[in-house]
Design a protein around this motif. Structure first.
Motif, mmCIF file in Angstrom:
data_model
loop_
_atom_site.group_PDB
_atom_site.id
_atom_site.type_symbol
_atom_site.label_atom_id
_atom_site.label_comp_id
_atom_site.label_asym_id
_atom_site.label_seq_id
_atom_site.Cartn_x
_atom_site.Cartn_y
_atom_site.Cartn_z
ATOM 1 N N GLY A 185 0.846 -1.194 0.000
ATOM 2 C CA GLY A 185 0.000 0.000 0.000
ATOM 3 C C GLY A 185 0.877 1.237 0.000
ATOM 4 N N LYS A 186 0.435 2.273 0.667
ATOM 5 C CA LYS A 186 1.207 3.504 0.737
ATOM 6 C C LYS A 186 1.668 3.751 2.164
ATOM 7 N N VAL A 187 2.909 4.188 2.302
ATOM 8 C CA VAL A 187 3.450 4.577 3.597
ATOM 9 C C VAL A 187 4.116 5.933 3.436
ATOM 10 N N THR A 188 4.373 6.577 4.563
ATOM 11 C CA THR A 188 5.006 7.894 4.557
ATOM 12 C C THR A 188 6.384 7.812 5.189
ATOM 13 N N ALA A 189 7.382 8.312 4.471
ATOM 14 C CA ALA A 189 8.734 8.455 5.008
ATOM 15 C C ALA A 189 8.988 9.926 5.296
ATOM 16 N N LEU A 190 9.649 10.185 6.399
ATOM 17 C CA LEU A 190 10.027 11.550 6.746
ATOM 18 C C LEU A 190 11.539 11.635 6.707
ATOM 19 N N MET A 191 12.048 12.560 5.897
ATOM 20 C CA MET A 191 13.484 12.745 5.713
ATOM 21 C C MET A 191 13.875 14.124 6.213
ATOM 22 N N VAL A 192 14.961 14.199 6.968
ATOM 23 C CA VAL A 192 15.427 15.472 7.502
ATOM 24 C C VAL A 192 16.722 15.866 6.791
ATOM 25 N N VAL A 193 16.686 17.039 6.156
ATOM 26 C CA VAL A 193 17.839 17.584 5.450
ATOM 27 C C VAL A 193 18.064 19.002 5.958
ATOM 28 N N ASP A 194 19.245 19.262 6.481
ATOM 29 C CA ASP A 194 19.579 20.596 6.974
ATOM 30 C C ASP A 194 18.557 21.083 8.012
ATOM 31 N N GLY A 195 18.143 20.162 8.886
ATOM 32 C CA GLY A 195 17.231 20.518 9.959
ATOM 33 C C GLY A 195 15.786 20.706 9.549
ATOM 34 N N ARG A 225 23.531 16.865 3.710
ATOM 35 C CA ARG A 225 23.471 15.544 4.322
ATOM 36 C C ARG A 225 22.045 15.214 4.785
ATOM 37 N N ILE A 226 21.664 13.955 4.600
ATOM 38 C CA ILE A 226 20.419 13.456 5.175
ATOM 39 C C ILE A 226 20.688 13.139 6.636
ATOM 40 N N GLU A 227 20.115 13.926 7.532
ATOM 41 C CA GLU A 227 20.374 13.742 8.955
ATOM 42 C C GLU A 227 19.608 12.561 9.519
ATOM 43 N N GLY A 228 18.537 12.197 8.881
ATOM 44 C CA GLY A 228 17.760 11.043 9.319
ATOM 45 C C GLY A 228 16.594 10.815 8.393
ATOM 46 N N ALA A 229 16.156 9.569 8.303
ATOM 47 C CA ALA A 229 14.967 9.230 7.511
ATOM 48 C C ALA A 229 14.283 8.061 8.201
ATOM 49 N N ARG A 230 12.955 8.150 8.364
ATOM 50 C CA ARG A 230 12.196 7.113 9.057
ATOM 51 C C ARG A 230 10.824 6.936 8.396
ATOM 52 N N ALA A 249 9.418 10.493 16.578
ATOM 53 C CA ALA A 249 10.036 11.175 17.719
ATOM 54 C C ALA A 249 11.553 11.098 17.692
ATOM 55 N N SER A 250 12.103 10.136 16.938
ATOM 56 C CA SER A 250 13.557 9.960 16.925
ATOM 57 C C SER A 250 14.271 10.858 15.929
ATOM 58 N N LEU A 251 13.535 11.536 15.079
ATOM 59 C CA LEU A 251 14.168 12.357 14.045
ATOM 60 C C LEU A 251 14.716 13.653 14.636
ATOM 61 N N PRO A 252 15.824 14.136 14.100
ATOM 62 C CA PRO A 252 16.467 15.349 14.641
ATOM 63 C C PRO A 252 15.768 16.625 14.180
ATOM 64 N N LEU A 253 14.611 16.877 14.782
ATOM 65 C CA LEU A 253 13.864 18.092 14.472
ATOM 66 C C LEU A 253 13.777 18.949 15.730
#
Length: 443
Positions: free
Chosen positions: A9-19, A183-188, A217-221
């Motif tokens: 199906g469809k899922v959502t990924a959240l990627m953090v770049v430069d905060g 840089r990709i600081e994190g992706a979940r 909650a683990s992403l660097p935001l």
């Protein structure tokens, strides 16, 4: 055999770049293999620390490309980036996936060929439009691995030749600001169901809900640090949205009240009073005897160190005691209660609750008076008991002790007491699972 599951199906990924965050919807409906490969790599944390090694802006914007694991090394020669992919630890070889493009009107994608090579004249369902994500590859149509690109503009010349598998649903401005070397600081994965997530005691829907909550909650935001004093904080929706990684207490006896949306609150030291209120909250205690209540929503509550009082409230909550003697109360909903170490009191409340009686604790299990106590087991409501241990069901004894039932392993260790129950009812509702089950990572 592939070491990942196609996405159904469809899922959502959240990627953090430069905060800043980029929200990406992965389309397993129209690109199950390609989206499943990317989702698996995100779930592994593969993209954390990887840079965008190729960003084409001149003479006109084109693509921003990332996914070479060598880009984590700042000393790696930049002229050689773009050649490596993900090496699967189960095989020791670089994972590659076939080119996968679904033409309009087709029931299944074309695999291993461009649409023109396959003699297909219909355009693809997923096109290389601005804000979409697609797999990079060499001239070999079956060479895609971990490298992907964002389409900075519409690129119809790529349609039918490169596998698009999703789109940015929030964060186009962040995509536009990407520069080579960022840089990709994190992706979940933060929304949706991954078929690879499996638990012996949690159904796939709550399992994914809890893991997605922890992932976000683990992403660097953004986060907010309190003081070492006795802080009082009332979180409103806008403040919560501005601090998705949460609110962190330090010393002092803090009183923190959450908003109507999803909050993340870390109590830390002191005897703190934490209330989540609305939303699917993540509440974690620290040192000290804390009192925490989730309120509405499907909350995760972890007492951590200290004699804590933990209440789920409404919703399907996951509650862990941690160290010391804790009191857990699920409230309404289908809750999961884990006492963890030392003697804990577990009350499920209304709903079909799951009580987890751990065998691998340091409570001195030869004494039946220092094990976790289940106060309101009700088989008629669907309550059940889970024993995470490296034993079989035949190694668990159910001993009637007056009106209570004691659970004891074949090595004579006691692991729990169920009040006001019969041994036959408790035995019928008990399941032995692996202590390494994915569900035990929650908390």
């Amino acid at each position: 055999m592939e070491s990942f599951s196609p996405l159904t199906g469809k899922v959502t990924a959240l990627m953090v770049v430069d905060g800043q965050s980029i929200e990406i919807e992965l389309d397993g409906t129209n690109a199950p293999i390609t989206a499943g490969n990317f989702a698996d790599l995100v779930a592994r944390g593969f993209y954390d620390g990887v840079t965008f090694h190729r960003v084409v802006l001149e003479p006109t914007p084109f693509v921003a490309q990332a996914g070479d694991p060598n880009s984590r090394n700042p000393n790696f020669p930049p002229e050689f980036l773009g050649r490596a992919g993900f090496v699967d630890p189960t095989t020791g070889e670089e994972r590659t996936i076939p080119l996968e493009i679904k033409p309009e009107g087709a029931e299944t994608p074309v695999l291993g060929q461009t649409l023109s090579d396959a003699g297909v004249s219909e355009p693809p369902v997923l096109r290389n439009e601005r804000g979409t994500i697609a797999m990079a590859r060499t001239n070999d149509p079956n060479s895609a691995s971990s490298q992907f690109y964002f389409n900075l503009v519409n690129s119809p010349s790529l349609d039918g030749n490169f596998a698009v598998f999703g789109k940015i649903t929030d964060g186009l401005a962040v995509m536009d600001s990407i520069e080579q070397g960022d840089r990709i600081e994190g992706a979940r994965i933060v929304e949706g169901t991954l078929p690879s997530r499996v638990s012996q005691f949690l159904a796939i829907e709550p399992l994914n809900l809890y893991i997605n909550r922890l992932n976000r909650a683990s992403l660097p935001l953004g986060f907010d640090l309190l003081t070492d004093g006795d802080d009082t904080l009332m979180i409103d929706d806008s403040l919560s949205a501005a601090n998705p990684t949460g609110f962190v207490g330090f010393g002092g006896n803090d009183s923190i009240s959450g908003s109507s949306i999803d909050d993340v609150i870390y109590a830390n030291q002191g005897e703190d009073v934490i209330t989540g209120n609305g939303g699917d909250d993540l509440l974690r205690g620290g040192q000290g005897n804390d009192s925490m209540e989730g309120g509405d929503g499907n909350d995760i509550i972890h007492g951590n160190i200290g004699a804590d009082s933990l209440t789920g409230g409404a919703g399907d909550d996951f509650i862990r005691g941690g160290q010391s003697e804790d009191i857990l109360n699920g409230g309404e909903g289908n809750d999961v209660l884990v006492g963890d170490r030392e003697k804990d009191i577990l009350t499920g409340g209304a709903g079909a609750d799951t009580f987890i009686l751990r065998a691998n604790t340091d409570t001195g299990q030869r004494d039946p008076n220092v094990v976790d106590v289940v106060t309101d087991f009700n088989a008629g409501e669907g309550d059940r008991l889970i024993v995470p241990a490296e034993v079989t069901a035949n190694d668990v004894r159910f001993l009637q002790a007056g009106g209570d039932v004691l659970l004891q392993l074949s090595n004579d260790d006691f692991i729990g007491r169920v009040q006001n129950a019969s041994s036959s009812a408790v035995q019928a509702a008990t399941t032995v699972v692996s202590p390494f089950d994915l569900g035990f990572l929650i908390g």
